[in-house]
Design a protein around this motif. Sequence first.
Motif, PDB file in Angstrom:
ATOM      1  N   LYS A  71      -2.081  10.084  54.073  1.00 40.27           N
ATOM      2  CA  LYS A  71      -3.234  11.106  54.403  1.00 40.27           C
ATOM      3  C   LYS A  71      -2.990  11.777  55.789  1.00 40.27           C
ATOM      4  O   LYS A  71      -2.979  11.021  56.771  1.00 40.27           O
ATOM      5  CB  LYS A  71      -4.635  10.483  54.096  1.00 40.27           C
ATOM      6  N   SER A  72      -3.239  13.155  55.870  1.00 37.39           N
ATOM      7  CA  SER A  72      -2.910  13.620  57.273  1.00 37.39           C
ATOM      8  C   SER A  72      -4.326  14.112  57.641  1.00 37.39           C
ATOM      9  O   SER A  72      -5.398  14.942  56.773  1.00 37.39           O
ATOM     10  CB  SER A  72      -1.934  14.540  57.061  1.00 37.39           C
ATOM     11  N   THR A  87     -12.390  16.818  64.494  1.00 36.42           N
ATOM     12  CA  THR A  87     -11.662  16.191  63.293  1.00 36.42           C
ATOM     13  C   THR A  87     -11.873  17.139  62.018  1.00 36.42           C
ATOM     14  O   THR A  87     -12.693  17.456  61.757  1.00 36.42           O
ATOM     15  CB  THR A  87     -11.768  15.017  63.258  1.00 36.42           C
ATOM     16  N   SER A  88     -10.550  17.284  61.367  1.00 37.22           N
ATOM     17  CA  SER A  88     -10.680  17.707  59.940  1.00 37.22           C
ATOM     18  C   SER A  88     -11.097  16.590  59.131  1.00 37.22           C
ATOM     19  O   SER A  88     -11.232  15.520  59.368  1.00 37.22           O
ATOM     20  CB  SER A  88      -9.263  18.295  59.443  1.00 37.22           C
ATOM     21  N   ASP A 138      -9.408  19.209  54.224  1.00 34.36           N
ATOM     22  CA  ASP A 138      -9.794  20.594  54.844  1.00 34.36           C
ATOM     23  C   ASP A 138      -8.938  20.340  56.185  1.00 34.36           C
ATOM     24  O   ASP A 138      -8.968  19.569  56.925  1.00 34.36           O
ATOM     25  CB  ASP A 138     -11.135  20.401  55.228  1.00 34.36           C
ATOM     26  N   ASP A 139      -8.147  21.418  56.571  1.00 36.61           N
ATOM     27  CA  ASP A 139      -7.101  21.292  57.669  1.00 36.61           C
ATOM     28  C   ASP A 139      -7.826  21.664  58.928  1.00 36.61           C
ATOM     29  O   ASP A 139      -7.298  21.724  59.870  1.00 36.61           O
ATOM     30  CB  ASP A 139      -5.920  21.993  57.257  1.00 36.61           C
ATOM     31  N   ASP A 140      -9.194  22.271  58.964  1.00 29.07           N
ATOM     32  CA  ASP A 140      -9.748  22.781  60.061  1.00 29.07           C
ATOM     33  C   ASP A 140      -9.852  21.765  61.117  1.00 29.07           C
ATOM     34  O   ASP A 140     -10.822  20.520  60.618  1.00 29.07           O
ATOM     35  CB  ASP A 140     -10.853  23.367  59.849  1.00 29.07           C
ATOM     36  N   PRO A 141      -9.401  21.709  62.158  1.00 27.38           N
ATOM     37  CA  PRO A 141      -9.691  20.462  63.048  1.00 27.38           C
ATOM     38  C   PRO A 141     -11.036  20.421  63.723  1.00 27.38           C
ATOM     39  O   PRO A 141     -11.190  19.551  64.315  1.00 27.38           O
ATOM     40  CB  PRO A 141      -8.659  20.751  64.342  1.00 27.38           C
TER      41      PRO A 141
END
Length: 307
Positions: free
Chosen positions: A82-83, A112-113, A117-120
């Motif tokens: 998981k990223s 953090t995302s 959801d890749d939005d930091p």
Amino acid sequence: MLPCLFIKNIYVFHYRQRYGERAAVCNLNVLKSKINKSLHRIAVESFNRFIKNAMSYMMGLLFVSVMFHIIALPVAVYGQTKSYNQFWNDFQFVTPIKGKWSNEINIGQVWTSLSGDDDPFHSNAQLYARVWLHYSLSKFKLSVFTGYNHNPEIKLMEQDGLPEIRSAVQGIYYFIKTPFTLSGRLRIEDHLDRRIEQGFDESFRVRSQVKLTKTLNATEIAKGSVYLVASEEVFTQTAADVFEYPRFGSNRLTIGCGYAFTNDFLVEMDYSNDYYPNKNHQLSYHTVQVNFSCYNWLKNLKNTLLR
């Protein structure tokens, strides 16, 4: 110590017989001064040797741990990864106190995302403030800090979302200072985590880091200089029994560059990857961090206001 006393007695007897009491006392003071200087030099050399050996041992353990968890673990464990994407900012305000002592106020924020959801900047994960006290020698720096962490939305990532009091003691040893800086750092942290029903839970974590800093257009970091940084850090798992049963927690690789706008104001941008191995799934955090370092900030602020 006994050989020193024996030499002193022979020395005093000899001078009393040859030059008299007054001359013997005078030369005895000179001898005491030389002995004190020799003992001080021996103590300093022994301390530096101990610190260097301890840091070398720690760097060896760090290297072995990194090689095992970067090479052996991914081969042996095939799990889902998981990223998450994150953005950190950090402000450092450093003030000299007296002599080798200095103070630092450290404040920052973590965004953090979430999974899927890749939005930091999706969630405000953490706010923190720390107060440091530093004692610096030529090749060694000892520091302590205590701080407060507020986790407003971290419960969205299946954590408690409650405040935390964190303190630490750390030592930094400088293996090389020119033409680049190579240092090793060992930090022991004490975490007091707030729980809903049980009050505070205490746990500990140990961090080992090796760091390289190199200026590109100057011999040292000063106004107008550009510099590169790279570091490798290993964390133990945070646990109450970490000293009896240390377990690998995560690995952090960081690279970045910085620019000195003045001798006392630096801006640095880094990329770091935090890797958390697990038997079932692995976690990876990709982070962009912006650091602002302000040295002698009280003096500079006072001079600016009085202009």
